[in-house]
Scaffold this active site. Structure first.
Site, mmCIF file in Angstrom:
data_model
loop_
_atom_site.group_PDB
_atom_site.id
_atom_site.type_symbol
_atom_site.label_atom_id
_atom_site.label_comp_id
_atom_site.label_asym_id
_atom_site.label_seq_id
_atom_site.Cartn_x
_atom_site.Cartn_y
_atom_site.Cartn_z
ATOM 1 C CD GLU A 1 -2.783 0.766 2.725
ATOM 2 O OE1 GLU A 1 -3.040 -0.571 2.906
ATOM 3 O OE2 GLU A 1 -2.893 1.705 3.400
ATOM 4 C CG ASP B 1 -1.766 8.968 8.515
ATOM 5 O OD1 ASP B 1 -1.869 7.556 8.706
ATOM 6 O OD2 ASP B 1 -1.989 9.236 7.591
#
Ligand code: PLP
Lengths: 255, 389
Positions: free
Chosen positions: A45, A56
């Site tokens: 990915e 994140d």
């Protein structure tokens, strides 16, 4: 190999590795892709760095900031991919605004040209995807990959399953990436997902950092995705190839 | 044709708005979307909020006819005194509304972002009033330049988390607050401080701030010729415009922060220089580069130092219902000094941007100009005195 076949043909749990393009150095991606392929990783990915990565935690925030400082951009990612020999199956993950500014159709076309089979854009709502972008994704054969979390209702999980075509990304805990809390506490939720008999296979991501985590996740799903723990491994790496081999060996000793 | 400037059923204002949230936030945002209108319309909710606004905030705030300012500019100039609200700015109107909503939703923990610290102080105040845990995210740079407000939040019992990422200002504080919400999806309500973020926040915050224009309408005989307000995210401006949006006889003016100038890289003039894209989970206009990476803004005023703007403003700009302009750091500083010396009112640096626009507009003797004085300048004394005295 096509995503569908990877899931159909798998003999063991699928190991999907996330990394940030342009990190640790601008030109690291080709080395990382080759090393992961050689180490026997099933798919990767590729993270497209964003200035404001809301989902994140600190590790990927930092790798993204460094990658952007290194000069990475969406067009450079595609330029690097075009020159890269690795045949490892690839998907891309990023924030919708970067794709929007690049141009969604141009983005899908570039994905197709570079053998990117699926795209994860966590902040692109499904109704907006369906109304504006689904036909474009389909035209270029790009699978949209959607997330479910421990807080997602059963009804909505079924809806997301119906909208998916490759696999479902199950976020292991209610957190940003790299929370480091482990995933053992997610057992009940993962069990629920397993017993729902969804049409699409599931990969579990977020908070998987060790062999124990990966094995645990694999009990409930087709496999797992490792991100922040892998990025941390690259942080102080002097030889990417060796460190990547070592990292993967730790997760999957028998290869 | 009657133009509708308000939000549609899907959460959009024309092409702007929406809720571009990751799945992790979907249940939280959906809960708000499904419940906010019902809760806001409940009699008991309205009564409790109304009571607080009167007895605790001190509303209605005066609409003050500024005699010396009027004489200087040759027109009738009125100041809507949001600076006289408890805690010193309009932010408390929204903070109290949202804390009552959070209570109805059985939330036990509050988070908020703050730039100037006014929204942080308002939220910490509301939490102290209700006895709810409060955590405020503030850019490290703003912690420094708005020290008095940091001290106030501490007095009020809030935890302050300085944010070290990015430009260390409002944008980054907002990022961190959103991440906190992702990590605490069940017990926590996020009190956003402006008309930004995913639907329903822009509409909800606008409804809480709409009291400003509701009062102006009651206080002023006839229509104003202009209503002028500064714009960070745009909440005091939407509040001051809200009940005039459908009345085209009233010219509405939003004033952004040009920073060191719109031809420099140090600016926060979003509508002047920005393009369409997504920031903090909403489609709007923002300062971004060609790759869609968000550009770090600059303004001497922490409350305006933001690279985006509320989606309703982006829509009001596109439909030309509101005129948007920008003034520089220096022009705002001068306007703050001018109001202080001529009316005995020290304005917040944010509000000084609205005042500074008086020097840039064509004024007719028949004009009746309302300026929304969104806050007071106590928090800015260090910046003001360092630059002016
Ligand atoms: C006094 C004052 N005015 C204006 C603003 C800008 O916010 P908004 O544009 O949402 O009114 C702030 C924000 O901190 C403020 O403290």
């Amino acid at each position: 190999m096509q995503l569908k076949e990877i899931f159909k043909n798998r003999k063991e749990p699928i190991l999907n590795i996330y990394f940030t393009a342009g990190y640790p150095a601008l030109e690291s991606m080709p080395i990382i892709l080759n090393s992961l392929e050689q180490a026997g990783v099933d798919m990767v990915e590729i993270g497209m760095p964003y200035s404001d990565p809301l989902s994140d935690g600190p590790t990927i925030q930092k790798s993204s900031a460094i990658a952007l400082k290194n000069g990475i951009s969406t067009s450079i990612i595609f330029e690097q991919l075009a020159k890269c020999e690795s045949k490892i199956p690839k998907i891309m993950m990023g924030y919708f605004n970067a794709v929007l500014q690049f141009g969604v159709e141009k983005f899908c076309e570039k994905c197709q040209q570079n053998n990117i089979q699926g795209v994860i854009l966590p902040d692109l709502p499904i109704p907006v995807y369906q109304e504006h972008y689904q036909t474009t994704f389909e035209k270029y054969g790009i699978a949209p990959i959607f997330l479910v979390t421990p807080e997602t209702s059963e009804e909505r999980i079924r809806y997301i399953d119906a909208c998916s075509t490759a696999f479902i990304y199950a976020v292991s805990t209610s957190s940003t990436t790299g929370a480091g809390t482990g995933i053992q506490s997610a057992a009940a939720y993962l069990q629920k997902l397993q017993t729902m008999q969804l049409n699409n296979p599931i990969l579990i991501g977020f908070n998987i950092g060790s062999k124990a985590d990966f094995d645990f996740a694999s009990q409930y799903a087709a496999g797992g995705i490792i991100g922040s723990a892998f990025i941390k491994q690259l942080e102080n790496s002097t030889t990417l190839e060796n460190d990547i081999q070592k990292f993967i060996k730790n997760i999957r000793p028998k290869n | 044709m009657k133009q509708d400037y308000n939000v549609d059923a899907a959460g959009f204002y024309g092409v702007f708005g929406g809720a571009f949230v990751p799945e992790m936030l979907y249940p939280n945002v959906e809960e708000l979307q499904n419940s906010y209108l019902t809760i806001l319309q409940e009699k008991s909710f309205q009564k409790e909020l109304q009571q607080l606004l009167e007895d605790y905030v001190g509303r209605p705030t005066p609409l003050y006819f500024a005699k010396r300012l009027s004489a200087h500019y040759g027109a009738k100039i009125y100041l809507k005194r949001e600076d006289l609200c408890h805690t010193g700015a309009h932010k408390i109107n929204n903070a109290l509304g949202q804390i009552l909503l959070a209570k109805k939703l059985n939330k036990t923990r509050i988070i908020a972002e703050t730039g100037a610290g006014q929204h942080g102080v308002a939220t910490a105040t509301a939490c102290a009033l209700m006895g709810i845990e409060c955590c405020i995210y503030m850019g490290a740079k703003d912690v420094e330049r708005q020290a008095p407000n940091v001290a106030r939040m501490k007095m009020l019992g809030a935890t302050i988390i300085p944010v070290e990422s990015g430009s260390k200002t409002l944008k980054d504080a907002t990022n961190e607050a959103i991440r906190d919400w992702i990590n605490n999806p069940v017990d926590t309500h996020y009190i956003i401080g402006s008309v930004v973020g995913p639907h329903p926040y822009p509409d909800m915050v606008a409804r809480f701030q709409a009291i400003i224009s509701k009062e102006i309408k009651n206080q002023l005989k006839g229509d104003p010729s202009h209503v002028i307000a500064c714009i960070g995210g745009g909440s005091n401006a939407i509040g001051a415009f809200y009940h005039y949006l459908s009345n085209k006889a009233v010219q509405l003016v939003g004033v952004e922060a040009a920073g060191q100038g719109i031809h420099t890289a140090k600016t926060a003039a979003t509508l002047t220089l920005g393009t369409q894209g997504i920031i903090h989970a909403c489609m709007t206009t923002l300062l971004q580069d060609k790759d869609g990476q968000i550009i770090e803004p600059h303004s001497i005023s922490a409350g305006l130092d933001y690279p985006g703007i509320g989606p309703q403003h982006a829509h009001l700009h596109q439909t030309k219902r509101v005129n948007y302009h920008s003034v520089t750091d220096q022009e705002a500083l001068n306007a703050a000094l001018f109001l202080s010396k001529n009316e005995g009112i020290i304005p917040a640096l944010e509000s000084a941007h609205a005042l500074a626009y008086l020097n840039k507009m064509e004024i007719k003797p028949t004009d009746k100009i309302v300026i929304n004085l969104s806050g007071r300048g106590d928090k800015d004394l260090e910046t003001l005195t360092k630059n002016l005295l």
